[in-house]
Design a protein around this motif. Structure first.
Motif, PDB file in Angstrom:
ATOM      1  N   GLN A 123       0.928  -1.061  -0.037  1.00 10.10           N
ATOM      2  CA  GLN A 123       0.044   0.097  -0.091  1.00 10.10           C
ATOM      3  C   GLN A 123       1.057   1.200   0.003  1.00 10.10           C
ATOM      4  N   PRO A 124       0.343   2.278  -0.345  1.00  9.28           N
ATOM      5  CA  PRO A 124       1.210   3.651  -0.445  1.00  9.28           C
ATOM      6  C   PRO A 124       1.646   4.064   0.925  1.00  9.28           C
ATOM      7  N   GLU A 125       0.975   3.682   1.981  1.00  4.26           N
ATOM      8  CA  GLU A 125       1.436   3.954   3.504  1.00  4.26           C
ATOM      9  C   GLU A 125       2.653   3.206   3.658  1.00  4.26           C
ATOM     10  N   ASP A 126       2.930   1.917   2.809  1.00  3.07           N
ATOM     11  CA  ASP A 126       4.324   1.195   3.246  1.00  3.07           C
ATOM     12  C   ASP A 126       5.619   2.028   2.818  1.00  3.07           C
ATOM     13  N   SER A 127       5.230   3.045   2.107  1.00  2.00           N
ATOM     14  CA  SER A 127       6.465   3.780   1.575  1.00  2.00           C
ATOM     15  C   SER A 127       7.352   4.355   2.685  1.00  2.00           C
ATOM     16  N   ALA A 128       8.753   4.021   2.776  1.00  2.00           N
ATOM     17  CA  ALA A 128       9.717   4.315   3.789  1.00  2.00           C
ATOM     18  C   ALA A 128      10.989   3.947   3.561  1.00  2.00           C
ATOM     19  N   LEU A 129      11.898   4.003   4.271  1.00  2.00           N
ATOM     20  CA  LEU A 129      13.223   3.326   4.369  1.00  2.00           C
ATOM     21  C   LEU A 129      13.347   2.113   5.035  1.00  2.00           C
ATOM     22  N   TYR A 130      13.489   1.060   4.338  1.00  2.00           N
ATOM     23  CA  TYR A 130      13.659  -0.262   5.110  1.00  2.00           C
ATOM     24  C   TYR A 130      15.063  -0.420   5.354  1.00  2.00           C
ATOM     25  N   LEU A 131      15.467  -0.749   6.676  1.00  2.00           N
ATOM     26  CA  LEU A 131      16.843  -0.994   6.992  1.00  2.00           C
ATOM     27  C   LEU A 131      17.191  -2.227   7.301  1.00  2.00           C
ATOM     28  N   CYS A 132      18.290  -2.968   6.816  1.00  2.00           N
ATOM     29  CA  CYS A 132      18.728  -4.288   7.338  1.00  2.00           C
ATOM     30  C   CYS A 132      19.899  -3.795   8.454  1.00  2.00           C
ATOM     31  N   ALA A 133      19.783  -4.800   9.412  1.00  2.00           N
ATOM     32  CA  ALA A 133      21.048  -4.871  10.382  1.00  2.00           C
ATOM     33  C   ALA A 133      21.312  -6.073  10.966  1.00  2.00           C
ATOM     34  N   SER A 134      22.760  -6.288  11.226  1.00  2.00           N
ATOM     35  CA  SER A 134      23.207  -7.539  11.661  1.00  2.00           C
ATOM     36  C   SER A 134      23.779  -7.156  13.166  1.00  2.00           C
ATOM     37  N   SER A 135      23.839  -8.245  13.939  1.00  2.00           N
ATOM     38  CA  SER A 135      24.699  -8.321  14.994  1.00  2.00           C
ATOM     39  C   SER A 135      25.322  -9.469  15.497  1.00  2.00           C
ATOM     40  N   GLN A 136      26.403  -9.783  16.063  1.00  3.20           N
ATOM     41  CA  GLN A 136      27.008 -10.809  16.302  1.00  3.20           C
ATOM     42  C   GLN A 136      26.309 -12.013  17.023  1.00  3.20           C
ATOM     43  N   GLY A 137      25.220 -11.648  17.805  1.00  3.99           N
ATOM     44  CA  GLY A 137      24.030 -12.578  18.347  1.00  3.99           C
ATOM     45  C   GLY A 137      22.831 -11.893  18.749  1.00  3.99           C
ATOM     46  N   ASP A 138      21.981 -12.583  19.525  1.00  2.00           N
ATOM     47  CA  ASP A 138      20.711 -11.779  19.989  1.00  2.00           C
ATOM     48  C   ASP A 138      20.916 -11.649  21.155  1.00  2.00           C
ATOM     49  N   ARG A 139      22.166 -11.486  21.990  1.00  2.00           N
ATOM     50  CA  ARG A 139      22.160 -11.148  23.255  1.00  2.00           C
ATOM     51  C   ARG A 139      22.687  -9.785  23.786  1.00  2.00           C
ATOM     52  N   GLY A 140      22.548  -8.984  22.654  1.00  2.00           N
ATOM     53  CA  GLY A 140      22.652  -7.392  23.158  1.00  2.00           C
ATOM     54  C   GLY A 140      23.890  -6.812  22.669  1.00  2.00           C
ATOM     55  N   ALA A 141      24.589  -7.351  21.678  1.00  2.00           N
ATOM     56  CA  ALA A 141      25.501  -6.609  20.964  1.00  2.00           C
ATOM     57  C   ALA A 141      25.559  -5.572  20.002  1.00  2.00           C
ATOM     58  N   GLU A 142      26.011  -4.740  19.731  1.00  2.00           N
ATOM     59  CA  GLU A 142      25.648  -3.438  18.895  1.00  2.00           C
ATOM     60  C   GLU A 142      25.337  -4.258  17.625  1.00  2.00           C
ATOM     61  N   ALA A 143      24.533  -3.286  16.896  1.00  2.00           N
ATOM     62  CA  ALA A 143      24.199  -3.893  15.473  1.00  2.00           C
ATOM     63  C   ALA A 143      24.589  -2.823  14.720  1.00  2.00           C
ATOM     64  N   PHE A 144      25.018  -3.393  13.403  1.00  2.00           N
ATOM     65  CA  PHE A 144      25.200  -2.638  12.121  1.00  2.00           C
ATOM     66  C   PHE A 144      24.282  -2.388  10.936  1.00  2.00           C
ATOM     67  N   PHE A 145      24.120  -1.391  10.555  1.00  2.00           N
ATOM     68  CA  PHE A 145      23.037  -0.972   9.493  1.00  2.00           C
ATOM     69  C   PHE A 145      23.393  -0.928   8.154  1.00  2.00           C
TER      70      PHE A 145
END
Lengths: 110, 113
Positions: free
Chosen positions: B82-104
């Protein structure tokens, strides 16, 4: 109540000024905290992690107060290039992902 | 190297189109994320993949379909947006899912017409 709250600003400061941003978070179980910087129409970039002992990186100092659930960022000797939105970010242990504050806009003026 | 690469950088699509956004990282990170960001708003979490398995779906409409073919790649398949889905879509990754910083990644700026 929002999970991460920040003053949206804008903060308009002259070059060379010292400016401080504050942030509060609602989940006392949160373990990891960060400041990210985002320029207009760009992706967020990690500025620094935040530790209870406080940490410094050049002109930037970050501090965490777990008892008050409060995070701060201090920028000394502001440069024009510091103009950006600063995002306070907390790792959500439930969703296992970063939760962002609404960001504080900084404009450094000549 | 803290690089996350997203393609395409810009995408314009009609409401009946099917398209895919792609994200790649070679840092050995085992957690990958999709975020959506509207103008003057912070990024909002959509999906979390941990060790190639979908671990979090933030009640995202089914017209968005994520896929993680391997530990380096993350896709977001788009259909009947839908037109309201227009946006910036960001992918990120981090070492694990335990609280490390993420890079976009730089994001895909999507416009739905």
């Amino acid at each position: 109540r929002k999970e991460v709250e920040q003053d949206p600003g804008p903060f308009n400061v002259p070059e060379g000024a010292t400016v401080a941003f504050n942030c509060t978070y609602s989940n006392s179980a949160s373990q990891s905290f960060f400041w990210y910087r985002q320029d207009c129409r760009k992706e967020p970039k990690l500025l620094m992690s935040v530790y209870s002992s406080g940490n410094e990186d050049g002109r930037f100092t970050a501090q965490l107060n777990r008892a008050s659930q409060y995070i701060s960022l201090l920028i000394r000797d502001s440069k024009l290039s510091d103009s950006a939105t600063y995002l306070c970010v907390v790792f959500d242990t439930g969703r296992r992902a970063l939760t962002f504050g609404s960001g504080t806009r900084l404009q450094v003026q000549p | 190297d803290t690089e996350v690469t997203q393609t395409p950088k810009h995408l314009v699509m009609g409401m009946t189109n099917k398209k895919s956004l792609k994200c790649e990282q070679h840092m050995g990170h085992r957690a990958m994320y999709w975020y959506k960001q509207k103008a003057k708003k912070p990024p909002e979490l959509m999906f979390v993949y941990s060790y190639e398995k979908l671990s979090i779906n933030e009640s995202v409409p089914s017209r968005f379909s994520p896929e993680c073919p391997n530990s380096s790649l993350l896709n977001l398949h788009l259909h009947a947006l839908q037109p309201e889905d227009s946006a910036l879509y960001l992918c990120a990754s981090s070492q694990g899912d335990r609280g490390a910083e993420a890079f976009f990644g730089q994001g895909t700026r999507l416009t739905v017409v």
